[in-house]
Structure formats: structure tokens, C-alpha cells
Design a protein around this motif. Structure first.
Motif, PDB file in Angstrom:
ATOM      1  N   ALA A  74       0.817  -1.218   0.000  1.00  0.00           N
ATOM      2  CA  ALA A  74       0.000   0.000   0.000  1.00  0.00           C
ATOM      3  C   ALA A  74       0.845   1.259   0.000  1.00  0.00           C
ATOM      4  CB  ALA A  74      -0.928  -0.005   1.214  1.00  0.00           C
ATOM      5  N   SER A  75       2.086   1.150   0.416  1.00  0.00           N
ATOM      6  CA  SER A  75       2.926   2.342   0.516  1.00  0.00           C
ATOM      7  C   SER A  75       4.158   2.281  -0.371  1.00  0.00           C
ATOM      8  CB  SER A  75       3.363   2.551   1.969  1.00  0.00           C
ATOM      9  OG  SER A  75       4.101   1.435   2.436  1.00  0.00           O
ATOM     10  N   HIS A  76       4.244   1.271  -1.256  1.00  0.00           N
ATOM     11  CA  HIS A  76       5.421   1.147  -2.109  1.00  0.00           C
ATOM     12  C   HIS A  76       5.016   0.855  -3.542  1.00  0.00           C
ATOM     13  CE1 HIS A  76       7.321   0.716   1.818  1.00  0.00           C
ATOM     14  NE2 HIS A  76       8.470   0.965   1.237  1.00  0.00           N
ATOM     15  N   ASP A  77       5.856   1.287  -4.447  1.00  0.00           N
ATOM     16  CA  ASP A  77       5.648   1.063  -5.865  1.00  0.00           C
ATOM     17  C   ASP A  77       5.994  -0.389  -6.201  1.00  0.00           C
ATOM     18  OD1 ASP A  77       5.376   1.718  -8.698  1.00  0.00           O
ATOM     19  OD2 ASP A  77       7.552   1.498  -8.742  1.00  0.00           O
ATOM     20  N   PRO A  78       5.091  -1.129  -6.848  1.00  0.00           N
ATOM     21  CA  PRO A  78       5.363  -2.552  -7.096  1.00  0.00           C
ATOM     22  C   PRO A  78       6.493  -2.795  -8.087  1.00  0.00           C
ATOM     23  CG  PRO A  78       3.320  -1.859  -8.169  1.00  0.00           C
ATOM     24  CD  PRO A  78       3.760  -0.720  -7.308  1.00  0.00           C
ATOM     25  N   LEU A  79       6.745  -1.866  -8.991  1.00  0.00           N
ATOM     26  CA  LEU A  79       7.781  -2.081  -9.999  1.00  0.00           C
ATOM     27  C   LEU A  79       9.183  -1.877  -9.443  1.00  0.00           C
ATOM     28  CD1 LEU A  79       8.608  -2.589 -12.958  1.00  0.00           C
ATOM     29  CD2 LEU A  79       8.355  -0.125 -13.344  1.00  0.00           C
ATOM     30  N   THR A  80       9.380  -0.790  -8.714  1.00  0.00           N
ATOM     31  CA  THR A  80      10.724  -0.427  -8.261  1.00  0.00           C
ATOM     32  C   THR A  80      10.979  -0.699  -6.789  1.00  0.00           C
ATOM     33  OG1 THR A  80      10.040   1.841  -7.722  1.00  0.00           O
ATOM     34  CG2 THR A  80      10.776   1.413  -9.981  1.00  0.00           C
ATOM     35  N   VAL A 128      13.034   8.237  -1.093  1.00  0.00           N
ATOM     36  CA  VAL A 128      12.947   8.217  -2.553  1.00  0.00           C
ATOM     37  C   VAL A 128      11.643   7.530  -2.936  1.00  0.00           C
ATOM     38  CG1 VAL A 128      14.080   7.527  -4.690  1.00  0.00           C
ATOM     39  CG2 VAL A 128      15.452   8.065  -2.663  1.00  0.00           C
ATOM     40  N   ALA A 129      10.878   8.155  -3.825  1.00  0.00           N
ATOM     41  CA  ALA A 129       9.573   7.622  -4.203  1.00  0.00           C
ATOM     42  C   ALA A 129       9.407   7.683  -5.705  1.00  0.00           C
ATOM     43  CB  ALA A 129       8.453   8.416  -3.522  1.00  0.00           C
ATOM     44  N   ARG A 130       8.561   6.796  -6.211  1.00  0.00           N
ATOM     45  CA  ARG A 130       8.143   6.859  -7.611  1.00  0.00           C
ATOM     46  C   ARG A 130       6.673   7.266  -7.629  1.00  0.00           C
ATOM     47  NH1 ARG A 130       6.347   2.226 -11.586  1.00  0.00           N
ATOM     48  NH2 ARG A 130       6.375   3.343 -13.578  1.00  0.00           N
ATOM     49  N   LEU A 131       6.388   8.363  -8.334  1.00  0.00           N
ATOM     50  CA  LEU A 131       5.021   8.876  -8.365  1.00  0.00           C
ATOM     51  C   LEU A 131       4.198   8.220  -9.455  1.00  0.00           C
ATOM     52  CD1 LEU A 131       5.732  12.675  -7.814  1.00  0.00           C
ATOM     53  CD2 LEU A 131       5.363  10.865  -6.125  1.00  0.00           C
ATOM     54  N   PHE A 158       9.773  10.648 -10.530  1.00  0.00           N
ATOM     55  CA  PHE A 158      10.266  10.272  -9.218  1.00  0.00           C
ATOM     56  C   PHE A 158      10.282  11.508  -8.324  1.00  0.00           C
ATOM     57  CE2 PHE A 158      11.968   7.257 -12.201  1.00  0.00           C
ATOM     58  CZ  PHE A 158      11.927   6.035 -11.545  1.00  0.00           C
ATOM     59  N   ALA A 159      10.339  11.256  -7.015  1.00  0.00           N
ATOM     60  CA  ALA A 159      10.421  12.351  -6.055  1.00  0.00           C
ATOM     61  C   ALA A 159      11.308  11.918  -4.905  1.00  0.00           C
ATOM     62  CB  ALA A 159       9.031  12.740  -5.542  1.00  0.00           C
ATOM     63  N   ASP A 181       1.218   2.415 -16.598  1.00  0.00           N
ATOM     64  CA  ASP A 181       1.303   1.285 -15.675  1.00  0.00           C
ATOM     65  C   ASP A 181       0.593   1.570 -14.363  1.00  0.00           C
ATOM     66  OD1 ASP A 181       3.071   3.248 -15.078  1.00  0.00           O
ATOM     67  OD2 ASP A 181       4.684   1.928 -14.422  1.00  0.00           O
ATOM     68  N   VAL A 182       0.357   2.847 -14.056  1.00  0.00           N
ATOM     69  CA  VAL A 182      -0.312   3.206 -12.811  1.00  0.00           C
ATOM     70  C   VAL A 182      -1.819   3.171 -12.957  1.00  0.00           C
ATOM     71  CG1 VAL A 182      -0.550   4.975 -11.028  1.00  0.00           C
ATOM     72  CG2 VAL A 182       1.645   4.646 -12.172  1.00  0.00           C
ATOM     73  N   VAL A 183      -2.315   3.643 -14.135  1.00  0.00           N
ATOM     74  CA  VAL A 183      -3.767   3.823 -14.284  1.00  0.00           C
ATOM     75  C   VAL A 183      -4.454   2.600 -14.859  1.00  0.00           C
ATOM     76  CG1 VAL A 183      -3.397   6.289 -14.599  1.00  0.00           C
ATOM     77  CG2 VAL A 183      -3.594   4.817 -16.607  1.00  0.00           C
ATOM     78  N   GLU A 184      -3.711   1.597 -15.294  1.00  0.00           N
ATOM     79  CA  GLU A 184      -4.348   0.431 -15.921  1.00  0.00           C
ATOM     80  C   GLU A 184      -5.396  -0.203 -15.015  1.00  0.00           C
ATOM     81  OE1 GLU A 184      -1.981  -2.235 -18.975  1.00  0.00           O
ATOM     82  OE2 GLU A 184      -0.701  -1.692 -17.298  1.00  0.00           O
TER      83      GLU A 184
END
Length: 840
Positions: free
Chosen positions: A380-386, A454-457, A462-463, A685-688
């Protein structure tokens, strides 16, 4: 296991030393009593008397009360009684001799190894000698014909025998069991004292009978009394031992009600050693490759699965459920000697093993639930790809830093966007693009300072939260270092590519929101892109959102609250018949000072302000209200509503849309969500998942401005849409440009193969309409048919129609006999979409 063998060897050495001391003292006692006999000659009893005395010693030592003490048995006998009685009848040396011979016979009959046999005989020599020396010291004259009444002497002799017995026995018992002498002495002390009193009473009773003139019949009753007392004491001891054992079992079972597997295993092993009086208990878990060993008082080891290759005196039981369906491991009990568990003890062992099995399974189930919960929380708090933090975690962390501003130094937000990343996806494919994103994420993570997040939006954005900044200038220095980590080429599918990025930095102010911080970083990032600089720090004076846009940003909240946003509707027309088949909702901001503003003028400001959810909700609400009013008037038309990619990043967006459709009783297939292809691909990949949820519910999807991007086919391969809208630039050139006509024809052919509807935007003239129709485009919208109207005026236009035909806005391009009407096509959402006419 080497440690176990070493401990056993050390224990054996101490035991041999203690037994040797007892043997030395026992031998010395026997020698001393022999020397006394030589120095003070006394009549020698007959062989029959000595044999009888020895037989009584054997019988008394065979009548035992067993009390288990850890790995051995605490054995209580009546061996003192024949010695005490014999001392009033026979000379002391002969009594000691008979006691030693009787003890030897008993130990030979119950052989338990040379060391235990020698120890028992030596201890018997000590105790018998101690009692004998008391009688000798007090001057008691034994006599077979006239036995003396020796109440005091017998009491003192018994006390001396017991004292010597315990001094010899307790150190050996404590060493053998690994406990303290005090603990061994206090074990069942109450029962022991009662037994001593019974034996003293029995001995005094027999001496009293012998010293009196009572008949032989009375003397024969004494053994019956002794037998009854023995049975009573045995039963009392065993009852108490059983009660305490069950109490320990119940307490141990309660302790197993834990959720931590280590706590369960440690508690189970220590309690097993205590309940079953074992020197050591161990639990083997083959599935987990783990072994836990413990004594009653401490954990010996907890590590990889293993065991002593040659365990001594060990009892094992499988850890199985009550129904025997599940086996999780083995419980092993190690004793200090040969131990045979009673039937009741075996039942208790199986019961405890079942409880351990249940506790282990519960702990493992809880651990699995905790693992799943942790994985869900991480997902829920992490990007599944990276594997980086996602937008939600970034916002939460930034909000915490804003609330604690000033406590741990300054912090800043660095927004990073990769340049030309779409070309990687379009050229090498999405798998290669994902590989690039993972490598970029790893480099950013490795170059981040401790404490930075470090986050992926989403997409290629990235942010980084730069924390603990002592000065503002350090933010730009740290950001430059992070972007420099992307300079070395990245190898993908055998090719080496260079990744360039632009970064925007926004320093956190003392007040403000996370959305404002993100907006400022976004502005700075676009400044960096335009100026071809690696990083730019946001400055209010250089804000590309000029004074007018800043003013709009400040007025957005008021505009949403006071309903300054209105929605106009432009009809979508069947190009062949001129019939209205749908409408597109177009938002307008009726600004009190600047007049009517189009989405081009304010939509970017709305997206960056944090007011996007409220704005999108207002547009959808007005669109659904308009649909209801048209339906009541007899025009059931679907409405197309533009949706921002940022809205699709909100996981609650589908639920909100479907809930509003339900409140207005509008079927989902009457709503069309238009996606801007050039914006969607970077967030694909986010909105699919969001789009799939909406489509599965029946909502139709359309791609706006189709053909303007370089990734149109990539979009269609991943987003199951229903409609394609051809950009107005191709429509404007359809009469004069063969290339534009070719693009439109290719789009129409593609749509037919995929069973999609094609709509042309910006139809301004009849020649454009006819050219589009001849190319196979079925529907269009533009000034030729009608400009955008309010919902009420749109209804009036529908009712008025063209040429007196309601719902028709243009004359047909063909006669009724020259067309073929295709049947309506079922939409995936359960409704149906009317297809316009095709040329015959």
C-alpha cells in the motif's frame, strides 16, 4: 551437540567423584564398626537369626514409595525399621552386617549399573552405622530374650540415619539432575517428614511390643499395621504428585497461548522438562529446520535442526493434532537414567504434545497473517515495480515533516522527470522501459542520503524528500549529486542508453500543504526542462504561473465552493444522418472578473492546486444532472467527460464515479470517460488497474486526440477502450493533405478491426464532413453541427432539430435507400451503442 556431550561428560565426572566419596566413607564406617566388634567381643547370634534379620532388611528395602524428581526417582523405603528393631535385639556390628548384606542382595536383584549399586550399598553402610553408633554411644544392651524399651535411643538413631542418608544422597541427586542441593532437599519435604514419622512410629511400636509381655498374636498384627501405613503413604504421595503434575500441565498449556513461535517453543521445552522431570527437553521442527533444547530453568540452544547422534535415556513423542492429521515436529525428553513412564504419564505426554502442536500451528498461522499484513502494508505504501515508496507514503512522510518543521532541520522536495523516456517504451518496449525504471530507482536510492525518502510517483516521475538540511543551499547540492548518479549509461537488452532527467526543488516553508510543495517542485522541474538545466530551485519571482495564474490558484477553492465551474455540452453527430448520438461535456470557469475561462486556461492550475477531486466531482455531477433532464424529455444520450490522468492516480476515483452514477440512476454504459493519449501513456502502468475497474463496471472509455502521440498502439494494447477520437488537426487537413487522410483511413480500419467507434473532432464544414464519411468515419463533432451549449439550451437544440426533425442537426448525406443499417453492437458494460450509417 558437542556441547551436550561435553556437559554430560562433566556431569559424569562429578558423579563419579561424589560416589567415590560415599564409598570411601561407607567403607570407613564398616571398618570402624568391625574394629568395635573386635575390641568388644559379644556373643555371636545364630545363623537363623542373622538370616532372618537379613531377610527382613531385604523385604523392607523392596517395599518402596516412588516419587519422581526430574530425571531420577526419589525412592522412599522402610529399610530403617529392621535396622532400628534389630539394634534392640542383636549386637550393633551384626545388625550393620545384615543391613549391608540385605542391601547388596536387593541391588543385585534390581541391577542398575555398577556405580548405582556400589553407591546404594555404601550409603546403606553409612546409615546403618550411624544408627548403630547412636545405640552404642547411649549404652543400649540388646537382648533377644528381654529387649529394652528404647524410645529416645530409637528416635535419635533414626534421626542420625536420616541425616547421614541425606548428606550422602542429596549432592549426588543434585549433580545428576542439574539442580541445587536445596531444591532437591525441599522437593516433597512435607511428604518425606510424614514418612519419617510413620517409620519412627512403626519402629517404636514394634520395639514396644517386643519389650512387653504381649502375646505373639499381637506381634503378628504389627506387619499388617505397617502394610496399611505403607499403602496410605504411597497413595498420598502419588495423589499429591499427580495433582501437582496436572496443575503444572494446565499452567504450561496456558503459557502456550502465545502468538510468538519462539516464545511457544521456549515455554514448551522448559515446561516439558519440569512436568516430566526430565534433565533436558528438546523440540525438533523439520519444516522450519529448527531445534530448541532446554532444561527446567534455562534454554540451552535454539538453532538449526540437529541432535545428539547417540542420545541416552531418551523418550520421544510426535507433535500431532488431536485427530492425528497434522505432524509439526518431535518432542524429545532426555533423562539421567533409565525411566519408564507410567500409563498416566504417557497420556499426559501425548496431551501436552498435542497442546504444543496446536500452539505451534497457531503461532505459525499468526506469523503468516502478520507477514501478509506486512506485505499488504508495504504494497500500500510502495511502488510494485521499483520497490520505492509510492505517492501515498511520500505525502504521509512530507506531512509529518511539515508538522515537525524546525525540529530536525529543513527539508525539501526534489521532483525528477526522465527526459524522452517514452522513446524507450516505444522503441524497445515496455519490458525494457520497466528495466530502465528499476535501474534508475536503484541509483537514486543508492545516492540518497540517510533519512531521505525516494519515491516513484508513476510513469517516469520520481520524487525525493531531502531531509535534515542545515542550509537551503545544500538541497541543490544534494539534488545535483543524485541526478549525477544517472549519468553513467544503462545497459538494456544489450544496448547502452543514456538517461537524462530534470529536477525541480521546492524548499518546505514554515506553513503550507504537501500539495503546494508538490506544485512548486513541479513548476521548478518544468523550468529545468525548458532551460535544459539539471536542477532548478523554485523561486516565487520566477514562477511560470504568472500573477494571473497565481491569482487563479488562490481563487480555486472559492470557485469550487460557489459553483463557478459550469459545464457546456457539444453534440456528437452521426456524419451520415446528422442525428445526435452523444454529447461531450466541456467545463467552463465563469470567473467574476476574467469572464469565461476554458480548460486550457485553468486545468493545469486545478491539477496542481489540490482541488482536482472537487473539480472533477462537480463536472461529473452537472453532466449526470443534464443527462437526467434530457432523458426525461425523451433523449437518452450518453455523455463523454474528460478525465485527468492525475484523477486516475487516485485509488478512490472508480468508487466515487460509480457511487455518483448510482445516486442518479444512470447506467454505467451511458458514461464515457475520455483519456488524453499524450498524457496517459506516461502514467500507463499506474492507471491500468483503475481503468480496468471502471470498464468492468460498464463505464465506456475513449482516447482523445488519438494519433497525436507516438504511442497510440501501445495505449490500445493495454487499455481496452471503446472509442477513438481523431484530433482536429487531421480533420482540418483532411481535404488538402493526403497524409492526414491516410492517418484517418488507417485509424478507421484499425477501429473496425478492434470493433471500436471513431469520432472526428473539429468538423467545421460540409466538405470535411463528406470527406470523413467517405473515409469511413461514422461520427463527428464541431461547429458545423453546433457549438457547446448549456444543458438547457442543448435540450432546446435537440427538441428543435433541423428541418423539423428532433434530434437531427444536419441533413443526411444520402438517400434512405442507399445505405445499409447495421444492427446495434452490445457494449461490454451491458448496454448497447448505436452505430451510425455506413456508405452502401
Amino acid at each position: 551437540m558437542t556441547e551436550t556431550r561435553t556437559n554430560d561428560d562433566a556431569t559424569d565426572q562429578r558423579l563419579r567423584l561424589l560416589v567415590g566419596l560415599v564409598v570411601v566413607f561407607g567403607t570407613g564406617a564398616a571398618a570402624a564398626i568391625t574394629a568395635y566388634a573386635i575390641a568388644h567381643p559379644q556373643p555371636i547370634p545364630s545363623l537363623a537369626v542373622l538370616a532372618t534379620m537379613t531377610l527382613l532388611v531385604v523385604i523392607a528395602n523392596r517395599v518402596r514409595i516412588y516419587v519422581r524428581l526430574r530425571s531420577t526417582l526419589d525412592i522412599s523405603t522402610w529399610g530403617e525399621i529392621p535396622v532400628l528393631v534389630g539394634l534392640v535385639l542383636l549386637p550393633a556390628p551384626w545388625v550393620v552386617l545384615c543391613a549391608v548384606i540385605g542391601a547388596t542382595i536387593v541391588k543385585l536383584l534390581t541391577w542398575r549399573g555398577p556405580m548405582k549399586t556400589v553407591f546404594a550399598i555404601a550409603k546403606e553402610s553409612l546409615t546403618a552405622s550411624a544408627a548403630a553408633w547412636v545405640f552404642i554411644a547411649l549404652g543400649v544392651q540388646p537382648s533377644l530374650t528381654d529387649p529394652p524399651l528404647t524410645i529416645v535411643e530409637t528416635t535419635l538413631a533414626l534421626c542420625a540415619a536420616i541425616l547421614v542418608d541425606q548428606l550422602a544422597y542429596l549432592p549426588v541427586m543434585a549433580t545428576s539432575t542439574g539442580s541445587s542441593i536445596r531444591k532437591a532437599a525441599l522437593h516433597n519435604l512435607g511428604i518425606k517428614l510424614v514418612g519419617y514419622l510413620f517409620r519412627l512410629g512403626t519402629a517404636l511400636l514394634m520395639i514396644g511390643v517386643l519389650a512387653s509381655d504381649l502375646s505373639l498374636l499381637v506381634l503378628l498384627v504389627v506387619p499388617l499395621v505397617v502394610a496399611c501405613m505403607h499403602l496410605w503413604q504411597s497413595r498420598s504421595v502419588r495423589t499429591r504428585e499427580e495433582r501437582e503434575s496436572w496443575q503444572r500441565l494446565a499452567k504450561a498449556t496456558d503459557e502456550l497461548n502465545a502468538v510468538d513461535l519462539t516464545q511457544v517453543l521456549h515455554s514448551a521445552t522448559t515446561r516439558a522438562a519440569q512436568i516430566f522431570s526430565a534433565a533436558e527437553a528438546a523440540i525438533d521442527l523439520p519444516g522450519a529446520g529448527r531445534t530448541v533444547r532446554a532444561t527446567e530453568s534455562q534454554i540451552l540452544s535454539d538453532g538449526p535442526l540437529g541432535r545428539d547422534p547417540a542420545p541416552r535415556y531418551e523418550t520421544t513423542v510426535d507433535l500431532v493434532a488431536h485427530d492425528g492429521s497434522v505432524r509439526v515436529g518431535v518432542l524429545r525428553l532426555r533423562f539421567g537414567g533409565v525411566v519408564r513412564l507410567t500409563e498416566v504419564e504417557q497420556y499426559k505426554l501425548r496431551t501436552f504434545a498435542s497442546a504444543i502442536c496446536t500452539a505451534i500451528r497457531n503461532a505459525e498461522a499468526y506469523a503468516e497473517l502478520a507477514r501478509i499484513a506486512a506485505e499488504n502494508a508495504h504494497a500500500a505504501s510502495h511502488d510494485p515495480l521499483t520497490g520505492l515508496a509510492n505517492r501515498r507514503r511520500l505525502y504521509d512522510r512530507a506531512d509529518q515533516l511539515l508538522q515537525a518543521a524546525g525540529h530536525d532541520g529543513m527539508f525539501a522536495l526534489l521532483l525528477i522527470d526522465l527526459n524522452h523516456f517514452k522513446e524507450v517504451n516505444d522503441t524497445l518496449g515496455h519490458a525494457a522501459g520497466d528495466d530502465v525504471l528499476r535501474q534508475v530507482a536503484n541509483r537514486l536510492r543508492d545516492s540518497a542520503a540517510p533519512g531521505d525518502l525516494v519515491a516513484r510517483l508513476g510513469g517516469d516521475e520520481f520524487a525525493v524528500l531531502l531531509t535534515g538540511l542545515p542550509t537551503p543551499a545544500l538541497a541543490n547540492h544534494r539534488a545535483t549529486g543524485m541526478l549525477a548518479a544517472l549519468d553513467p549509461g544503462i545497459e538494456v537488452e544489450g544496448m547502452k542508453i543514456t538517461v537524462e532527467a530534470a529536477g525541480g526543488i521546492a524548499l518546505a516553508a514554515g506553513t503550507g500543504s504537501v500539495e503546494e510543495l508538490m506544485r512548486r517542485a513541479d513548476i521548478a522541474m518544468y523550468q529545468a526542462k525548458r532551460s535544459c538545466e539539471p536542477t532548478v530551485v523554485y523561486a516565487h519571482a520566477r514562477d511560470t504561473a504568472d500573477l494571473e495564474r497565481l491569482m487563479l490558484t488562490g481563487e480555486l477553492r472559492r470557485a469550487v465552493a460557489e459553483h463557478e465551474f459550469n459545464v457546456d455540452f457539444q453534440p456528437i453527430v452521426d456524419l451520415g444522418t446528422g442525428e445526435v448520438v452523444a454529447a461531450e461535456a466541456l467545463a467552463r470557469w465563469h470567473h467574476p472578473d476574467q469572464g469565461s475561462l476554458t480548460p486550457v486556461q485553468f486545468l493545469e492550475t486545478v491539477e496542481r492546486s489540490g482541488q482536482l477531486p472537487a473539480f472533477a466531482d462537480a463536472v461529473l455531477e452537472q453532466s449526470l444532472i443534464a443527462m437526467q433532464s434530457w432523458r426525461e424529455a425523451g433523449f437518452d444520450l450518453p455523455v463523454a467527460v474528460n478525465v485527468s490522468p492525475r484523477s486516475l492516480l487516485d485509488p478512490t476515483f472508480p468508487e466515487a464515479v460509480l457511487a455518483r452514477l448510482g445516486r442518479h440512476e444512470v447506467p454505467p454504459n451511458r458514461l464515457i470517460l475520455e483519456l488524453t493519449e499524450t498524457l496517459t501513456i506516461s502514467q500507463l502502468d499506474v492507471v491500468e488497474r483503475t481503468l480496468a475497474e471502471l470498464r468492468n463496471a460498464g463505464v465506456r472509455l475513449a482516447i482523445d486526440d488519438f494519433g497525436t502521440g507516438v504511442s497510440s498502439l501501445s495505449v490500445l494494447s493495454r487499455i481496452p477502450v471503446h472509442q477513438l477520437k481523431i484530433d482536429r488537426e487531421f480533420v482540418a487537413a483532411v481535404e488538402t493533405s493526403t497524409e492526414a487522410a491516410a492517418v484517418i483511413r488507417t485509424t478507421v480500419d484499425l477501429a473496425r478491426n478492434l470493433h471500436l467507434t471513431v469520432i472526428a473532432e473539429g468538423v467545421e464544414s460540409e466538405p470535411q464532413r463528406r470527406a470523413l464519411w467517405e473515409l469511413g468515419c461514422l461520427a463527428g463533432q464541431g461547429q458545423l453541427f453546433a457549438r457547446p451549449y448549456s444543458a438547457a439550451r442543448f435540450l432546446g437544440v435537440l427538441q428543435r432539430g433541423s428541418g423539423g426533425q428532433p434530434g437531427v442537426l444536419a441533413a443526411a448525406l444520402h438517400d434512405a435507400g442507399s445505405v445499409v443499417r447495421l444492427p446495434v453492437r452490445r457494449a461490454s458494460g451491458g448496454g448497447h451503442t448505436p452505430l451510425p450509417h455506413l456508405p452502401a
